[in-house]
Scaffold this active site. Structure first.
Site, short mmCIF file in Angstrom:
data_model
loop_
_atom_site.label_atom_id
_atom_site.label_comp_id
_atom_site.label_asym_id
_atom_site.label_seq_id
_atom_site.Cartn_x
_atom_site.Cartn_y
_atom_site.Cartn_z
N CYS A 23 4.14 61.27 27.27
CA CYS A 23 4.46 60.79 25.87
C CYS A 23 4.25 59.28 25.68
O CYS A 23 4.66 58.67 24.45
CB CYS A 23 5.67 61.35 25.23
SG CYS A 23 5.45 63.14 25.11
N HIS A 73 -1.83 60.60 8.88
CA HIS A 73 -2.98 59.78 9.61
C HIS A 73 -2.61 58.42 9.81
O HIS A 73 -3.67 57.43 9.65
CB HIS A 73 -4.31 59.90 8.67
CG HIS A 73 -4.85 61.27 8.73
ND1 HIS A 73 -4.53 62.31 7.84
CD2 HIS A 73 -5.77 61.63 9.35
CE1 HIS A 73 -5.01 63.34 8.46
NE2 HIS A 73 -5.88 63.32 9.22
N GLU A 131 8.27 68.51 15.74
CA GLU A 131 7.12 67.48 16.32
C GLU A 131 6.15 68.43 16.98
O GLU A 131 5.00 68.27 17.06
CB GLU A 131 7.86 66.48 17.29
CG GLU A 131 7.03 65.41 17.59
CD GLU A 131 7.76 64.39 18.30
OE1 GLU A 131 7.93 64.52 19.68
OE2 GLU A 131 7.82 63.20 17.87
N1 LIG Z 1 14.27 63.87 22.38
C1 LIG Z 1 13.10 63.82 22.33
N2 LIG Z 1 12.32 64.08 23.28
C2 LIG Z 1 11.17 63.85 23.42
C3 LIG Z 1 10.27 63.40 22.16
C4 LIG Z 1 11.01 63.00 20.98
O1 LIG Z 1 10.60 62.50 20.17
N3 LIG Z 1 12.61 63.30 21.31
N4 LIG Z 1 8.96 63.22 22.26
C5 LIG Z 1 8.06 63.49 23.26
C6 LIG Z 1 6.73 63.58 22.99
O2 LIG Z 1 6.30 62.66 21.86
C7 LIG Z 1 6.17 64.68 22.45
O3 LIG Z 1 6.64 65.24 21.28
C8 LIG Z 1 6.21 65.97 23.66
O4 LIG Z 1 7.05 66.70 23.38
P1 LIG Z 1 7.18 68.22 24.15
O5 LIG Z 1 8.24 69.07 23.28
O6 LIG Z 1 7.69 67.84 25.53
O7 LIG Z 1 5.81 68.72 23.80
P2 LIG Z 1 5.06 69.78 24.45
O8 LIG Z 1 5.78 71.15 24.24
O9 LIG Z 1 3.65 69.66 24.27
O10 LIG Z 1 5.18 69.42 26.24
P3 LIG Z 1 4.85 70.45 27.42
O11 LIG Z 1 4.60 69.45 28.36
O12 LIG Z 1 3.79 71.26 26.89
O13 LIG Z 1 6.30 71.12 27.53
C9 LIG Z 1 8.78 63.97 24.52
N5 LIG Z 1 10.28 64.30 24.35
ZN LIG Z 2 4.94 62.68 20.58
#
Ligand SMILES: Nc1nc2c(c(=O)[nH]1)N=C([C@H](O)[C@H](O)COP(=O)(O)OP(=O)(O)OP(=O)(O)O)CN2
Ligand SMILES: [Zn+2]
Length: 141
Positions: A23, A73, A131
């Protein structure tokens, strides 16, 4: 407590500077935002007049103007991210923030944008920002 909720969607790109994982790189999300408002006046069995707490149409207009139009966007990056990646500074859809655009900071920004914009008797009581389908931030008054 009686409350009503409207759901919004927007597509936004971001990166988290200093994050020890994927991220930290530019990527996007299809955000889903739940906006919940309540009446400041306790209900007494039923609502008089038209029977509505706040018109869903007015809620939609307010949130679209104050939030969705500003995020959809767009690319949000922190000053810290841009200092480390100055080549991105010229992009036309770039929004530059003092803080990192995490789900937590985005929901706090949305709270500040919306609070004070409601009819006198109506208040913001809850925001939920997805998210991803299984990761969300929540603010509750
Ligand atoms: N407390 C937070 N943790 C994370 C944030 C956030 O905003 N607050 N953001 C991210 C990344 O930007 C993104 O959202 C990834 O999140 P995640 O849930 O890990 O996404 P995925 O499910 O696609 O990830 P996998 O690797 O497939 O589990 C990270 N953390
Ligand atoms: Zn993100």
């Amino acid at each position: 407590m009686l409350q009503i909720t409207k759901i919004f969607n927007f597509e936004t790109a971001h990166a988290l500077h200093g994050y020890a994982g994927k991220c930290r790189n530019l990527h996007g999300h299809s955000y889903k935002l739940h906006v919940t408002v309540s009446s400041k006046t306790p209900e007494e069995g039923y609502l008089g007049g038209t029977g509505i707490l706040m018109d869903f149409k007015d809620l939609k207009k307010l949130v679209n103007e104050k939030v969705v139009d500003k995020f959809d966007h767009r690319l949000i990056l922190s000053k810290a991210y841009l200092a480390a990646n100055p080549n991105l500074g010229e992009l036309e859809n770039l929004e530059i923030w003092d803080m990192e655009p995490s789900a937590e900071n985005i929901i706090l920004y949305i709270k500040q944008e919306l609070q004070g914009g409601f009819p006198e008797d109506v208040e913001l009581v809850k925001l939920v920002l997805y998210e991803t389908s299984d990761s969300y931030a929540e603010w509750i008054k």
